[in-house]
Design a protein around this motif. Structure first.
Motif, PDB file in Angstrom:
ATOM      1  N   SER A 189      -3.693  -5.510  10.490  1.00 25.26           N
ATOM      2  CA  SER A 189      -2.257  -5.283  10.556  1.00 25.26           C
ATOM      3  C   SER A 189      -1.563  -6.436  11.271  1.00 25.26           C
ATOM      4  O   SER A 189      -0.498  -6.908  10.833  1.00 25.26           O
ATOM      5  N   HIS A 193       1.096  -8.788   9.275  1.00 30.97           N
ATOM      6  CA  HIS A 193       2.482  -8.727   9.744  1.00 30.97           C
ATOM      7  C   HIS A 193       2.769  -9.788  10.816  1.00 30.97           C
ATOM      8  O   HIS A 193       3.677  -9.609  11.635  1.00 30.97           O
ATOM      9  N   ARG A 215       8.760   3.308   2.033  1.00 35.40           N
ATOM     10  CA  ARG A 215       8.509   2.006   1.435  1.00 35.40           C
ATOM     11  C   ARG A 215       8.877   2.011  -0.042  1.00 35.40           C
ATOM     12  O   ARG A 215       9.079   3.064  -0.644  1.00 35.40           O
ATOM     13  N   SER A 220       3.924   4.947   1.964  1.00 32.69           N
ATOM     14  CA  SER A 220       3.893   5.026   3.420  1.00 32.69           C
ATOM     15  C   SER A 220       3.163   3.802   3.971  1.00 32.69           C
ATOM     16  O   SER A 220       2.066   3.467   3.517  1.00 32.69           O
ATOM     17  N   ARG A 221       3.766   3.123   4.944  1.00 35.92           N
ATOM     18  CA  ARG A 221       3.160   1.913   5.500  1.00 35.92           C
ATOM     19  C   ARG A 221       1.762   2.202   6.073  1.00 35.92           C
ATOM     20  O   ARG A 221       0.826   1.440   5.859  1.00 35.92           O
ATOM     21  N   ARG A 222       1.649   3.298   6.801  1.00 35.71           N
ATOM     22  CA  ARG A 222       0.352   3.616   7.433  1.00 35.71           C
ATOM     23  C   ARG A 222      -0.731   3.868   6.383  1.00 35.71           C
ATOM     24  O   ARG A 222      -1.839   3.332   6.485  1.00 35.71           O
ATOM     25  N   ASP A 224      -0.740   2.966   3.231  1.00 36.93           N
ATOM     26  CA  ASP A 224      -0.996   1.734   2.487  1.00 36.93           C
ATOM     27  C   ASP A 224      -1.943   0.814   3.250  1.00 36.93           C
ATOM     28  O   ASP A 224      -2.822   0.182   2.667  1.00 36.93           O
ATOM     29  N   ALA A 299       4.177  -6.199  -0.331  1.00 35.77           N
ATOM     30  CA  ALA A 299       3.231  -5.949   0.735  1.00 35.77           C
ATOM     31  C   ALA A 299       1.936  -5.475   0.111  1.00 35.77           C
ATOM     32  O   ALA A 299       1.913  -5.038  -1.032  1.00 35.77           O
ATOM     33  N   GLN A 301      -0.730  -3.398  -1.339  1.00 40.16           N
ATOM     34  CA  GLN A 301      -0.781  -2.024  -1.794  1.00 40.16           C
ATOM     35  C   GLN A 301      -2.025  -1.849  -2.632  1.00 40.16           C
ATOM     36  O   GLN A 301      -2.313  -2.641  -3.512  1.00 40.16           O
TER      37      GLN A 301
END
Length: 305
Positions: A189, A193, A215, A220-222, A224, A299, A301
């Motif tokens: 992460s 990022h 997103r 969901s970011r978490r 993903d 991002a 995925q």
């Protein structure tokens, strides 16, 4: 015990279904509408009324639900029993009377595929590169597309040496305990990022609003991130490889959206020859490589369903 669970226990496969079953608890009308918008954009259609839609590797079932909302008769399958359970729960909650069939199955199982028939639209986001035999899975998917029908597929971009490193990370994640897994998630992460502070400064200077919690595609970011770091088996491809494979099946390229050589999925919208057009023709259809430049707006995925 099914083969999927055996592979997970051996550390040879990520528990995709468990991750997307947890994500399904977050699904609400806002995420559904985002998914509908994403599906419309991916297929370049406004509706799918009267069309058959196959969701290969349906995961949470969110995009099967989106296809139903657009009027399609939907069939979903996934290799992971927990994903099948997740999609079934979503159908029960949001579309209990839908013309929507859900079952467990594999894109590599010829006997299962032979029973399915063909569909106007075959939709496969972030699945084939997790099967362990991506090119065979691609070939099998083509046979599920009705003459004149559409195949939408997204596949991880080949980043060369970086993709080799991610393969090692993913394998290690699935063969490690909670402490190592947590460290790999945190480290990955931070790497992905790493430009976040600069984006935040730019946002403050320009007055841009904060990103929403939901997103693109309603994801969901978490979840993903878990899918990206843990997503194993893992294969990658270059656009020219995929297009060459598509040509062996006489598929025409309608649209290609790349991740600009970076981290993420390249998206292909293809048409199988023959028959009458199952859905409307995209306005910018092309059969060349004009879109290979792409954009770097994705991002990471993975299965992300």
């Amino acid at each position: 015990m099914d083969d999927n669970l055996l592979q997970i226990r051996r550390g040879d496969r990520f528990a995709f279904g468990r991750n997307w079953k947890a994500f399904a608890n977050l699904v609400d009308e806002r995420r559904i509408q985002n998914a509908i918008g994403s599906l419309r954009e991916a297929l370049d259609v406004e509706y799918l009324a009267g069309r058959t839609f196959l969701d290969v590797g349906c995961g949470s079932g969110l995009f099967s639900l989106a296809a139903h909302r657009l009027g399609a008769r939907v069939h979903s399958f996934d290799f992971d029993a927990e994903a099948v359970e997740s999609a079934s729960r979503l159908r029960h909650a949001f579309a209990p009377d839908a013309s929507w069939t859900i079952e467990q199955g594999s894109i590599l199982d010829a006997d299962h595929l032979a029973r399915l028939g063909t569909f106007d639209v075959v939709y496969i986001w972030g699945v084939l590169h997790h099967t362990g035999d991506m090119w065979q899975a691609f070939d099998n998917a083509v046979e599920l597309v009705a003459p004149g029908g559409l195949l939408f597929v997204s596949l991880y971009n080949d980043q060369g040496w970086e993709s080799r490193i991610w393969t090692v990370v993913k394998r290690r994640y699935n063969r490690s305990g909670p402490v190592i897994r947590g460290a790999l998630i945190a480290g990955s992460s931070a790497y992905i990022h790493r430009a976040w502070p600069l984006f935040q400064i730019g946002r403050l200077l320009t007055g841009r609003p904060r990103p929403t919690a939901v997103r693109p595609r309603g994801m969901s970011r978490r979840h993903d991130m878990l899918d990206w770091v843990g997503g194993y088996p893992f294969e990658v491809s270059k656009p020219e490889q995929v297009l060459a494979r598509a040509r062996t099946h006489d598929l025409s390229l309608l649209r290609l959206r790349t991740c600009g050589g970076g981290l993420g999925c390249n998206q292909y919208l293809l048409r199988r020859p023959g028959g009458s057009a199952a859905v409307q023709e995209p306005a910018d259809s092309t059969d060349d490589l004009a879109h290979l430049s792409g954009t770097r707006d994705q991002a990471p995925q993975g299965h992300s369903r």
